[in-house]
Scaffold this motif. Structure first.
Motif, mmCIF file in Angstrom:
data_model
loop_
_atom_site.group_PDB
_atom_site.id
_atom_site.type_symbol
_atom_site.label_atom_id
_atom_site.label_comp_id
_atom_site.label_asym_id
_atom_site.label_seq_id
_atom_site.Cartn_x
_atom_site.Cartn_y
_atom_site.Cartn_z
ATOM 1 N N MET A 73 0.857 -1.174 0.000
ATOM 2 C CA MET A 73 0.000 0.000 0.000
ATOM 3 C C MET A 73 0.899 1.231 0.000
ATOM 4 N N ARG A 74 0.583 2.152 -0.895
ATOM 5 C CA ARG A 74 1.436 3.324 -1.034
ATOM 6 C C ARG A 74 0.856 4.543 -0.321
ATOM 7 N N LEU A 75 0.669 4.376 0.973
ATOM 8 C CA LEU A 75 0.335 5.481 1.881
ATOM 9 C C LEU A 75 1.208 5.311 3.110
ATOM 10 N N THR A 76 1.613 6.418 3.694
ATOM 11 C CA THR A 76 2.379 6.336 4.934
ATOM 12 C C THR A 76 1.415 6.078 6.092
ATOM 13 N N LYS A 78 -23.396 -0.089 -6.551
ATOM 14 C CA LYS A 78 -22.812 0.137 -7.871
ATOM 15 C C LYS A 78 -21.630 -0.809 -8.076
ATOM 16 N N LEU A 79 -21.273 -1.029 -9.323
ATOM 17 C CA LEU A 79 -20.151 -1.908 -9.644
ATOM 18 C C LEU A 79 -18.860 -1.430 -8.980
ATOM 19 N N ILE A 80 -18.632 -0.119 -8.952
ATOM 20 C CA ILE A 80 -17.409 0.414 -8.338
ATOM 21 C C ILE A 80 -17.334 0.046 -6.856
ATOM 22 N N GLU A 81 -18.465 -0.037 -6.187
ATOM 23 C CA GLU A 81 -18.478 -0.430 -4.776
ATOM 24 C C GLU A 81 -18.049 -1.883 -4.615
ATOM 25 N N GLN A 82 -18.527 -2.735 -5.508
ATOM 26 C CA GLN A 82 -18.155 -4.143 -5.454
ATOM 27 C C GLN A 82 -16.652 -4.303 -5.695
ATOM 28 N N VAL A 83 -16.116 -3.549 -6.650
ATOM 29 C CA VAL A 83 -14.686 -3.597 -6.944
ATOM 30 C C VAL A 83 -13.885 -3.091 -5.742
ATOM 31 N N ALA A 84 -14.319 -1.994 -5.150
ATOM 32 C CA ALA A 84 -13.607 -1.416 -4.002
ATOM 33 C C ALA A 84 -13.567 -2.392 -2.830
ATOM 34 N N ARG A 85 -14.676 -3.047 -2.558
ATOM 35 C CA ARG A 85 -14.710 -4.016 -1.445
ATOM 36 C C ARG A 85 -13.815 -5.217 -1.729
ATOM 37 N N LYS A 86 -13.837 -5.666 -2.986
ATOM 38 C CA LYS A 86 -13.094 -6.874 -3.357
ATOM 39 C C LYS A 86 -11.598 -6.637 -3.450
ATOM 40 N N THR A 87 -11.182 -5.514 -4.012
ATOM 41 C CA THR A 87 -9.767 -5.270 -4.277
ATOM 42 C C THR A 87 -9.114 -4.307 -3.293
ATOM 43 N N GLY A 88 -9.933 -3.600 -2.520
ATOM 44 C CA GLY A 88 -9.393 -2.582 -1.623
ATOM 45 C C GLY A 88 -8.863 -3.142 -0.319
ATOM 46 N N ARG A 89 -8.211 -2.260 0.417
ATOM 47 C CA ARG A 89 -7.704 -2.600 1.749
ATOM 48 C C ARG A 89 -8.354 -1.669 2.761
ATOM 49 N N ARG A 90 -8.958 -2.260 3.753
ATOM 50 C CA ARG A 90 -9.598 -1.443 4.793
ATOM 51 C C ARG A 90 -8.535 -0.736 5.608
ATOM 52 N N LEU A 91 -8.778 0.551 5.840
ATOM 53 C CA LEU A 91 -7.844 1.339 6.648
ATOM 54 C C LEU A 91 -8.288 1.358 8.093
#
Length: 101
Positions: A1-4, A88-101
């Motif tokens: 992940m590219r956030l400090t 929305k499709l973007i929500e499904q993608v975000a949940r599937k590929t994202g990382r919870r902060l």
């Protein structure tokens, strides 16, 4: 992940201040991939906001707060659909590929 760690904390704190303590936030898109460079900060937020006016206002407030705290950045914020809307499709993608902060 590219956030400090500092950027992650700023995002989480800002989301909770604006969207409420129960709000959850994910980072998705190119910033999740360590092999990529650049890119905007794509955030997916789940919050208990049901009124359309509140949703727009709070999203704008969060964007401004993040700009002030992180410095000028390209930031996209996707607010999850309410229980009355179809995700929305973007929500499904975000949940599937994202990382919870």
């Amino acid at each position: 992940m590219r956030l400090t760690q500092q950027e992650i904390q700023i995002i989480k704190t800002s989301v909770h201040e604006v969207m409420g303590e129960n709000a959850r936030v994910w980072l998705f898109g190119s910033r999740v991939d360590d092999s990529k460079r650049g890119g905007d900060i794509d955030l997916f937020v789940e919050a208990d906001l049901y009124e359309p006016r509140d949703r727009v206002l709070k999203t704008a407030q969060l964007w401004v707060k993040l700009q002030l705290r992180l410095g000028e950045q390209r930031i996209d914020i996707i607010l999850a659909a309410t229980q009355f809307e179809k995700p929305k499709l973007i929500e499904q993608v975000a949940r599937k590929t994202g990382r919870r902060l």
